[in-house]
Write an enzyme that holds these catalytic residues in place. Structure first.
Site, short mmCIF file in Angstrom:
data_model
loop_
_atom_site.label_atom_id
_atom_site.label_comp_id
_atom_site.label_asym_id
_atom_site.label_seq_id
_atom_site.Cartn_x
_atom_site.Cartn_y
_atom_site.Cartn_z
N GLY A 98 11.69 -52.84 -30.47
CA GLY A 98 11.55 -53.40 -29.13
C GLY A 98 11.83 -52.39 -28.04
O GLY A 98 12.15 -51.23 -28.28
N VAL A 125 14.35 -52.19 -25.92
CA VAL A 125 15.74 -51.72 -25.91
C VAL A 125 16.06 -50.93 -27.17
O VAL A 125 16.55 -49.79 -27.11
CB VAL A 125 16.70 -52.92 -25.77
CG1 VAL A 125 18.15 -52.47 -25.92
CG2 VAL A 125 16.49 -53.63 -24.45
N TYR A 138 19.06 -68.88 -22.12
CA TYR A 138 19.20 -67.49 -22.55
C TYR A 138 20.54 -66.93 -22.09
O TYR A 138 21.25 -66.24 -22.84
CB TYR A 138 18.06 -66.65 -21.99
CG TYR A 138 18.06 -65.20 -22.42
CD1 TYR A 138 17.71 -64.85 -23.72
CD2 TYR A 138 18.43 -64.20 -21.53
CE1 TYR A 138 17.71 -63.52 -24.12
CE2 TYR A 138 18.44 -62.87 -21.92
CZ TYR A 138 18.08 -62.54 -23.21
OH TYR A 138 18.09 -61.22 -23.62
N PRO A 172 22.76 -54.86 -19.52
CA PRO A 172 21.78 -54.13 -18.71
C PRO A 172 21.11 -55.02 -17.68
O PRO A 172 20.91 -56.21 -17.90
CB PRO A 172 20.76 -53.63 -19.74
CG PRO A 172 21.42 -53.80 -21.07
CD PRO A 172 22.34 -54.96 -20.92
#
Length: 401
Positions: A15, A17, A138, A165
């Protein structure tokens, strides 16, 4: 500090990240890396995760795997966003502990902060007021993850660090229109609107070949699912793209364009994360030199010997309340969504019209984080937004060639 031979498992290594962290570790000489695709290892499957840890016995874990998306995806898949992320986090963190992992780095998001948090948002504003409704599930999952790290450290003396982040963008970003974040979605919309105006159907089809587009469109009272790729006829392509606000030299974006957002180049994020993984311990974050931690014995056949600890775990009453041990990762700088759209249009060479649909939600109006804790731990960002947008467009173009 982990030695160069340490085996490091990067969950979510394909992904945005995880891939950036993987490459950063390699650049620093850490080559004993382990990764599994979702097809190879379903992190929501507790038994599969346990089997993986039994076999691989990693020394350190980077938990960058997550079920993610933008406002539309968060609105459509609320239950999935909570359940999938909670399963991933619980499985990986519990097995890391059970297998005596030395260090764990958990990646969260600044959406954990309250909707009306004071700006810029310090780590201590967590759980002080209600969350933004459009990404509540989330956020709750990520809060649970960082609290798991914090609580394992306090109860068991582990060394699990959580970093949060800000909005990320960069190589391997998700440009799928149904569930991508604001910048890649915006960039692809602007790019496709320009191609329609240029009558460049060869490049439109090249784009759709790499990233087919699906849409659930309501027709005559019923929802019909359409998927377009390079084989679809022009009229259907136009219809589906119009559903996402992409027309001939025209792009419609959600909201008013006035919300302020902070963006961090993913390779900067990776550098910050690896800096924390290698150089920052839990005791450094809570500011206590002699934090009493548990050091487990040597692993034998995948089993941790808990009878030979040299310290102690559990809360230490004399230290008072220990909380908000996570670390914000960002630039400390912001711009409006409208200003971002102008940067994207400039990079793409788009001279058409960008409209904002004010009937759609804006999300949180401002999300600037305080990065003073990160700076105090020895790291600051390098890539500014103007350079980063251009770099992202160049990467996207290469991905469809």
């Amino acid at each position: 500090m982990l030695n160069k031979e340490a085996k490091i498992y990067v969950a979510g290594h394909r992904g945005l990240v995880g891939s950036a962290i993987w490459n950063n570790l390699l650049s620093r000489g850490y080559t004993n890396l382990v990764g599994r695709t979702h097809k190879e290892l379903d992190l929501t499957d507790q038994y599969a995760v346990r089997k993986f840890f039994d076999e691989e016995k990693p020394d350190a874990v980077v938990l960058a795997a997550a079920f993610v998306g933008g406002i539309m995806a968060n609105s459509l898949y609320r239950a999935d966003f909570m359940m999938m992320n909670m399963k991933i986090q619980c499985n990986v963190i519990s097995e890391a502990y059970a297998h005596g992992v030395q260090k764990l780095l958990f990646l969260g998001s600044t959406c954990i902060y309250p909707k009306d948090a004071p700006q810029p948002m310090k780590e201590d504003c967590l759980l002080t007021s209600p969350l933004e409704y459009t990404n509540e599930e989330y956020a709750i999952a990520k809060i649970a993850g960082l609290k798991m790290c914090e609580s394992y450290n306090l109860q068991y003396g582990t060394n699990y660090i959580a970093v949060m982040p800000t909005n990320l963008y960069g190589p391997n970003d998700n440009f799928h229109l149904e569930n991508s974040h604001v910048m890649p979605a915006m960039m692809r919309k602007v790019f496709l609107a320009k191609l329609i105006n240029d009558n460049d159907w060869a490049r439109i089809r090249a784009d759709l070949r790499v990233r087919p587009v699906g849409a659930n469109i309501k027709e005559n009272g019923e929802v019909v699912r359409y998927v377009i790729d390079e084989t679809s006829d022009e009229s259907l392509i136009r219809k589906v793209l119009a559903f996402y606000g992409i027309e001939d030299n025209l792009v419609r974006l959600w909201g008013t364009g006035t919300p302020l957002r902070e963006f961090l180049w993913s390779e900067d994020m990776a550098d910050a994360s690896v800096h924390v993984l290698l150089n920052v311990d839990f005791k450094d974050i809570i500011g206590i030199e002699k934090y009493s931690s548990v050091h487990y014995g040597v692993k034998a056949d995948g089993v941790v010997d808990r009878n030979h600890s040299t310290g102690r775990g559990g809360a230490i009453p004399s230290l008072g309340e220990i909380r908000n041990c996570h670390i914000n990762v960002g630039t400390g700088k912001e711009l409006t969504i409208r200003e971002l759209s102008e940067l994207v249009a400039k990079s793409v060479g788009f001279e058409g019209t960008i409209e904002f649909d004010t009937t759609k939600p804006d999300g949180t109006m401002r999300k600037l984080i305080d990065v003073s804790k990160l700076h105090s731990l020895g790291w600051t960002h390098k890539v500014e937004i103007e350079e980063g947008v251009q770099k992202l467009y160049e990467w996207y173009m290469q991905s469809i060639d």
